[in-house]
Enzyme design. Structure first.
Site, PDB file in Angstrom:
ATOM      1  N   GLU A   1       0.815  -1.225   0.000  1.00  0.00           N
ATOM      2  CA  GLU A   1       0.000   0.000   0.000  1.00  0.00           C
ATOM      3  C   GLU A   1       0.847   1.272   0.000  1.00  0.00           C
ATOM      4  OE1 GLU A   1      -0.529  -2.621   1.865  1.00  0.00           O
ATOM      5  OE2 GLU A   1      -2.663  -3.132   1.875  1.00  0.00           O
TER       6      GLU A   1
ATOM      7  N   HIS B   1       2.041   1.632   5.263  1.00  0.00           N
ATOM      8  CA  HIS B   1       0.876   2.529   5.307  1.00  0.00           C
ATOM      9  C   HIS B   1       0.516   2.816   6.755  1.00  0.00           C
ATOM     10  CE1 HIS B   1      -1.394  -0.994   6.506  1.00  0.00           C
ATOM     11  NE2 HIS B   1      -0.690  -1.639   5.591  1.00  0.00           N
TER      12      HIS B   1
ATOM     13  N   HIS C   1      -5.017   1.018   7.197  1.00  0.00           N
ATOM     14  CA  HIS C   1      -5.662  -0.091   7.906  1.00  0.00           C
ATOM     15  C   HIS C   1      -4.622  -0.722   8.817  1.00  0.00           C
ATOM     16  CE1 HIS C   1      -3.683  -2.104   4.521  1.00  0.00           C
ATOM     17  NE2 HIS C   1      -3.623  -3.156   5.306  1.00  0.00           N
TER      18      HIS C   1
ATOM     19  N   HIS D   1       2.309  -8.650   1.988  1.00  0.00           N
ATOM     20  CA  HIS D   1       1.002  -8.092   1.593  1.00  0.00           C
ATOM     21  C   HIS D   1       0.039  -9.192   1.153  1.00  0.00           C
ATOM     22  CE1 HIS D   1      -1.949  -5.431  -0.253  1.00  0.00           C
ATOM     23  NE2 HIS D   1      -1.887  -6.195  -1.343  1.00  0.00           N
TER      24      HIS D   1
HETATM   25 ZN   LIG Z   1      -0.578  -4.631   2.521  1.00  0.00          ZN
END
Ligand SMILES: [Zn+2]
Length: 275
Positions: free
Chosen positions: A10, A103, A114, A59
């Site tokens: 992200e 992120h 998130h 991820h």
């Molecule tokens: Zn991720």
């Protein structure tokens, strides 16, 4: 010098949309950019003298990196589930850790923010302090006595890391103009900056007391606010959990890796009843 890299998607330059995060043409392009940023970090570390570099694909399905596009000499931890998830294989044997493509935490203003799972995790607190992936993952590295030499991601992610750990070396590759829009560096420019920073991190790692501004001490308590009570219902069946409220589960452990591993099980259980 042995370098461990945990690589997320992200926080990679150019990535702004959920369509770039899971299968499809936009994702195929995004995973090329992710691989290029990781390759840049690896090259920087290798040129500065790192003898071993291992990258943990961190991820979603954890099979994002295009292995043929990584420099010779690097190894990749691919796939899931795996113990310690995003930080699989972190232990005291590493000299330095990098976190790339990061992120900001759930509920923050960062791009695509998130905390591990947007559908199940509303809030995380470690020893009473709110954390996201960065706070928890860096704490785990430090608990294993591995200094964190580099964090890359969007500006909000970098700010979140620096708030907890001043003195970290960071590269911000984009700035949020909303949850799904940003002003971003090009992949080439992001890679140049990441390669240079990775080299500096290996050549002159941050002083440990500079980056350990916050280091939670044992015993470790993780408070997890789930998105729905049904998720907390299911997670509460795990031993050593405490149900603090309809959505909140807490767990205490003497060792952070043990707590982090149990949290991976919580994510799996909550995800199973989320459907
Ligand atoms: Zn991720």
């Amino acid at each position: 010098m042995r370098v461990y890299i945990s690589a997320d998607l992200e926080g990679v330059a150019g990535v702004v949309s959920p369509a770039q995060l899971v299968s499809g043409p936009a994702y195929e392009e995004a995973r090329r950019w992710m691989t290029a940023e990781v390759a840049a970090a690896v090259r920087g570390a290798q040129r500065a003298g790192a003898r071993q570099v291992v990258v943990n694909d961190a991820h979603e399905a954890m099979t994002n990196l295009r292995l043929e596009d990584l420099p010779p000499g690097v190894e990749v931890i691919s796939g899931k589930p795996k113990a310690l998830g995003m930080m699989c294989a972190i232990d005291a044997g590493w000299d330095l850790a990098f976190l790339t493509g990061c992120h900001a935490r759930q509920g923050s203003g960062g791009l695509l923010s998130h905390s591990y799972s947007a559908s199940t995790i509303a809030r995380l607190c470690l020893n009473g302090r709110e954390v996201g992936e960065l706070g928890l993952n860096i704490s785990l590295a430090l608990a294993c006595n591995v200094p964190v030499g580099l964090v890359t991601g969007d500006a909000a992610a970098v700010a979140e890391a620096l708030e907890l750990f001043p003195g970290l070396r960071t590269v911000a590759v984009k700035t949020a103009y909303g949850r799904q829009a940003a002003r971003t560096l090009t992949p080439g420019e992001a890679c140049s900056r990441i390669e240079a920073a990775a080299g500096e991190a290996v050549a002159a790692p941050c002083q440990s007391d500079e980056i350990r501004h916050w280091q939670p001490q044992p015993p470790y308590t993780l408070a997890v606010d789930f998105a729905s009570p049904v998720m907390a219902d299911a997670v509460s069946y795990m031993p050593l959990t405490r149900r603090e409220s309809p959505c909140r589960i807490t767990m205490e452990q003497a060792e952070l890796p043990a707590l982090f591993r149990a949290f991976q099980a919580m994510l799996t259980i909550a995800g199973a009843v989320a459907r």
